[in-house]
Design a protein around this motif. Structure first.
Motif, PDB file in Angstrom:
ATOM      1  N   LEU A  80     -25.156 -65.977 -17.199  1.00 53.20           N
ATOM      2  CA  LEU A  80     -25.095 -67.079 -16.245  1.00 53.20           C
ATOM      3  C   LEU A  80     -24.166 -68.179 -16.737  1.00 53.20           C
ATOM      4  O   LEU A  80     -23.306 -68.669 -15.995  1.00 53.20           O
ATOM      5  CB  LEU A  80     -26.495 -67.646 -16.027  1.00 53.20           C
ATOM      6  CG  LEU A  80     -26.590 -68.918 -15.174  1.00 53.20           C
ATOM      7  CD1 LEU A  80     -26.140 -68.653 -13.748  1.00 53.20           C
ATOM      8  CD2 LEU A  80     -28.023 -69.470 -15.194  1.00 53.20           C
ATOM      9  N   VAL A  81     -24.331 -68.557 -18.001  1.00 48.59           N
ATOM     10  CA  VAL A  81     -23.509 -69.628 -18.583  1.00 48.59           C
ATOM     11  C   VAL A  81     -22.033 -69.241 -18.580  1.00 48.59           C
ATOM     12  O   VAL A  81     -21.161 -70.033 -18.204  1.00 48.59           O
ATOM     13  CB  VAL A  81     -24.001 -69.945 -20.010  1.00 48.59           C
ATOM     14  CG1 VAL A  81     -23.007 -70.832 -20.737  1.00 48.59           C
ATOM     15  CG2 VAL A  81     -25.374 -70.599 -19.964  1.00 48.59           C
ATOM     16  N   ALA A  82     -21.749 -68.006 -19.012  1.00 51.12           N
ATOM     17  CA  ALA A  82     -20.358 -67.552 -19.072  1.00 51.12           C
ATOM     18  C   ALA A  82     -19.750 -67.434 -17.678  1.00 51.12           C
ATOM     19  O   ALA A  82     -18.583 -67.784 -17.465  1.00 51.12           O
ATOM     20  CB  ALA A  82     -20.294 -66.210 -19.803  1.00 51.12           C
ATOM     21  N   GLY A  83     -20.534 -66.948 -16.723  1.00 48.28           N
ATOM     22  CA  GLY A  83     -20.029 -66.796 -15.360  1.00 48.28           C
ATOM     23  C   GLY A  83     -19.664 -68.128 -14.734  1.00 48.28           C
ATOM     24  O   GLY A  83     -18.613 -68.253 -14.083  1.00 48.28           O
ATOM     25  N   LEU A  84     -20.487 -69.131 -14.937  1.00 48.54           N
ATOM     26  CA  LEU A  84     -20.184 -70.454 -14.395  1.00 48.54           C
ATOM     27  C   LEU A  84     -18.997 -71.085 -15.109  1.00 48.54           C
ATOM     28  O   LEU A  84     -18.225 -71.837 -14.502  1.00 48.54           O
ATOM     29  CB  LEU A  84     -21.414 -71.357 -14.514  1.00 48.54           C
ATOM     30  CG  LEU A  84     -22.550 -71.029 -13.528  1.00 48.54           C
ATOM     31  CD1 LEU A  84     -23.822 -71.755 -13.906  1.00 48.54           C
ATOM     32  CD2 LEU A  84     -22.135 -71.377 -12.097  1.00 48.54           C
ATOM     33  N   ILE A 107     -25.713 -70.118 -27.702  1.00 46.40           N
ATOM     34  CA  ILE A 107     -25.473 -69.342 -26.489  1.00 46.40           C
ATOM     35  C   ILE A 107     -24.802 -70.182 -25.405  1.00 46.40           C
ATOM     36  O   ILE A 107     -24.267 -69.649 -24.428  1.00 46.40           O
ATOM     37  CB  ILE A 107     -26.798 -68.745 -25.969  1.00 46.40           C
ATOM     38  CG1 ILE A 107     -26.519 -67.613 -24.981  1.00 46.40           C
ATOM     39  CG2 ILE A 107     -27.691 -69.834 -25.364  1.00 46.40           C
ATOM     40  CD1 ILE A 107     -27.730 -66.769 -24.661  1.00 46.40           C
ATOM     41  N   LEU A 108     -24.788 -71.492 -25.590  1.00 45.68           N
ATOM     42  CA  LEU A 108     -24.162 -72.402 -24.627  1.00 45.68           C
ATOM     43  C   LEU A 108     -22.736 -72.781 -25.030  1.00 45.68           C
ATOM     44  O   LEU A 108     -22.200 -73.777 -24.548  1.00 45.68           O
ATOM     45  CB  LEU A 108     -25.008 -73.669 -24.476  1.00 45.68           C
ATOM     46  CG  LEU A 108     -26.460 -73.480 -24.025  1.00 45.68           C
ATOM     47  CD1 LEU A 108     -27.160 -74.829 -23.884  1.00 45.68           C
ATOM     48  CD2 LEU A 108     -26.533 -72.714 -22.705  1.00 45.68           C
ATOM     49  N   GLN A 109     -22.101 -71.991 -25.875  1.00 42.29           N
ATOM     50  CA  GLN A 109     -20.744 -72.295 -26.323  1.00 42.29           C
ATOM     51  C   GLN A 109     -19.759 -72.497 -25.167  1.00 42.29           C
ATOM     52  O   GLN A 109     -18.920 -73.408 -25.223  1.00 42.29           O
ATOM     53  CB  GLN A 109     -20.235 -71.196 -27.260  1.00 42.29           C
ATOM     54  CG  GLN A 109     -18.855 -71.456 -27.853  1.00 42.29           C
ATOM     55  CD  GLN A 109     -18.784 -72.773 -28.622  1.00 42.29           C
ATOM     56  OE1 GLN A 109     -19.710 -73.109 -29.372  1.00 42.29           O
ATOM     57  NE2 GLN A 109     -17.710 -73.530 -28.447  1.00 42.29           N
ATOM     58  N   ALA A 114     -16.208 -76.473 -22.355  1.00 39.08           N
ATOM     59  CA  ALA A 114     -15.838 -77.205 -21.148  1.00 39.08           C
ATOM     60  C   ALA A 114     -16.049 -78.709 -21.287  1.00 39.08           C
ATOM     61  O   ALA A 114     -15.741 -79.468 -20.360  1.00 39.08           O
ATOM     62  CB  ALA A 114     -16.639 -76.683 -19.962  1.00 39.08           C
ATOM     63  N   GLY A 115     -16.603 -79.150 -22.439  1.00 38.48           N
ATOM     64  CA  GLY A 115     -16.816 -80.578 -22.653  1.00 38.48           C
ATOM     65  C   GLY A 115     -18.192 -81.069 -22.260  1.00 38.48           C
ATOM     66  O   GLY A 115     -18.469 -82.275 -22.339  1.00 38.48           O
ATOM     67  N   ALA A 116     -19.066 -80.146 -21.853  1.00 38.48           N
ATOM     68  CA  ALA A 116     -20.434 -80.529 -21.525  1.00 38.48           C
ATOM     69  C   ALA A 116     -21.278 -80.538 -22.802  1.00 38.48           C
ATOM     70  O   ALA A 116     -20.839 -80.095 -23.864  1.00 38.48           O
ATOM     71  CB  ALA A 116     -21.020 -79.579 -20.483  1.00 38.48           C
ATOM     72  N   ILE A 117     -22.490 -81.040 -22.698  1.00 38.57           N
ATOM     73  CA  ILE A 117     -23.349 -81.250 -23.868  1.00 38.57           C
ATOM     74  C   ILE A 117     -24.508 -80.262 -23.829  1.00 38.57           C
ATOM     75  O   ILE A 117     -25.356 -80.331 -22.930  1.00 38.57           O
ATOM     76  CB  ILE A 117     -23.890 -82.692 -23.892  1.00 38.57           C
ATOM     77  CG1 ILE A 117     -22.725 -83.683 -23.969  1.00 38.57           C
ATOM     78  CG2 ILE A 117     -24.852 -82.893 -25.059  1.00 38.57           C
ATOM     79  CD1 ILE A 117     -23.133 -85.118 -23.718  1.00 38.57           C
ATOM     80  N   PRO A 118     -24.569 -79.336 -24.798  1.00 39.68           N
ATOM     81  CA  PRO A 118     -25.622 -78.316 -24.779  1.00 39.68           C
ATOM     82  C   PRO A 118     -26.897 -78.790 -25.468  1.00 39.68           C
ATOM     83  O   PRO A 118     -26.873 -79.422 -26.521  1.00 39.68           O
ATOM     84  CB  PRO A 118     -24.982 -77.163 -25.565  1.00 39.68           C
ATOM     85  CG  PRO A 118     -24.065 -77.832 -26.538  1.00 39.68           C
ATOM     86  CD  PRO A 118     -23.567 -79.081 -25.862  1.00 39.68           C
ATOM     87  N   LEU A 119     -28.046 -78.456 -24.857  1.00 42.49           N
ATOM     88  CA  LEU A 119     -29.362 -78.772 -25.410  1.00 42.49           C
ATOM     89  C   LEU A 119     -30.265 -77.554 -25.231  1.00 42.49           C
ATOM     90  O   LEU A 119     -30.164 -76.841 -24.219  1.00 42.49           O
ATOM     91  CB  LEU A 119     -30.002 -79.958 -24.685  1.00 42.49           C
ATOM     92  CG  LEU A 119     -29.197 -81.252 -24.544  1.00 42.49           C
ATOM     93  CD1 LEU A 119     -29.930 -82.211 -23.600  1.00 42.49           C
ATOM     94  CD2 LEU A 119     -28.983 -81.899 -25.905  1.00 42.49           C
TER      95      LEU A 119
END
Length: 302
Positions: A80-84, A107-109, A114-119
């Motif tokens: 899902l993360v990679a597809g988006l 897993i949120l690499q 993209a510059g977003a913040i993973p939590l």
């Protein structure tokens, strides 16, 4: 009046976890701007716990949200993360939190790129998907993982939901999740097996018999750890252990065979831990191993 620092929150996955956490964030005065819900059950859950929140497509939710909560199964998260990311959906500065116990932020690499913040924010709780879960959050701990500079954000979000944050290192996430699954999921299996045995011998209400015993056992174990250990294995009562194993062997012969295997595995683990604490002598450990017999093999085709 809207409190400062309130976020527009999008919920991807209106399962039992996503809908409840969305409702908790909404109660903290964040604005839930959209929720994805595919099945009939998830749509009903969204209507009940998030009334008035529009059901939207996943990409539209990401576009609208300052905080995206990914409450999807572990195995679906990476895809899902990679597809988006391929669609260019993630936005710089956007907060993206997942609820998986197994994973940290690695897993949120694609989100980080993209510059977003993973939590990573995983509630150590079992959910029903009903409003009573909101009360359970008040006595719940979250395992959180984030970059050091972003950890306070995850902590603040958890506290706002009424729960307690505990930091888990990225490298420790799988062991963390294994500990929770081993305790919670396998407890359900053990209770189901014990209830099955009691029903077979004519006990009409196994839950009435097991409830007080199990509640007291859990409270003692949490308060005193292994000092609360009792029973025939810890006492070195070899004759009783042998009788248990034989009775379960005969029972499993006509029932398909998972009860004996579970009893043997847990009795062996209990004996080892009792031995390590000096409760059992080496010869008692040997005798208990012999009393338990050989571990059963799985039936053909399983």
């Amino acid at each position: 009046m809207v409190r400062p620092g309130r976020l527009g929150v999008g919920i991807i996955g209106a399962g039992k976890v996503g809908a409840v956490l969305g409702a908790a964030l909404r109660a903290a005065e964040h604005a839930v701007v959209g929720v994805s819900a595919v099945s009939e059950a998830s749509r009903e859950r969204a209507e009940t716990l998030l009334p008035g929140v529009p059901v939207l497509g996943i990409q539209e939710i990401v576009e609208r949200s300052e905080l995206v909560l990914l409450a999807v199964p572990d195995d679906a998260l990476g895809e899902l993360v990679a597809g988006l990311a391929k669609l260019g959906a993630w936005q710089p500065g956007q907060l993206v939190a997942h609820t998986s116990g197994r994973f940290g932020v690695g897993i949120l690499q694609p989100i980080r790129t993209a510059g977003a913040i993973p939590l990573a924010m995983h509630p150590a709780m079992t959910f029903t998907g009903m409003s009573l879960d909101l009360t359970r959050l008040m006595d719940c701990t979250f395992g959180i993982t984030a970059d050091a500079a972003m950890l306070p954000i995850a902590q603040a979000l958890v506290v706002e939901m009424g729960a307690e944050p505990v930091a888990i290192a990225e490298a420790d996430r799988t062991l963390y999740h294994a500990a929770l699954a081993h305790s919670s999921n396998h407890m359900v299996t053990l209770v189901a097996q014990a209830s099955q045995l009691l029903r077979e011998i004519g006990v009409e209400s196994p839950e009435s018999m097991l409830g007080p015993l199990l509640r007291a056992t859990l409270e003692n174990a949490l308060a005193s750890g292994e000092s609360a250990l009792t029973g025939p294995v810890a006492r070195g009562d070899v004759g009783t252990v042998a009788a248990h194993a034989q009775a379960l062997k005969e029972y499993d012969g006509g029932a398909g065979g998972d009860v004996l295997a579970a009893y043997q595995a847990m009795a062996r683990a209990t004996a080892r831990r009792a031995g390590n604490r000096g409760l059992l002598r080496p010869e008692q450990l040997t005798d208990i191993g012999e009393a338990l017999g050989t571990e059963p093999t799985a039936p053909e085709g399983i």
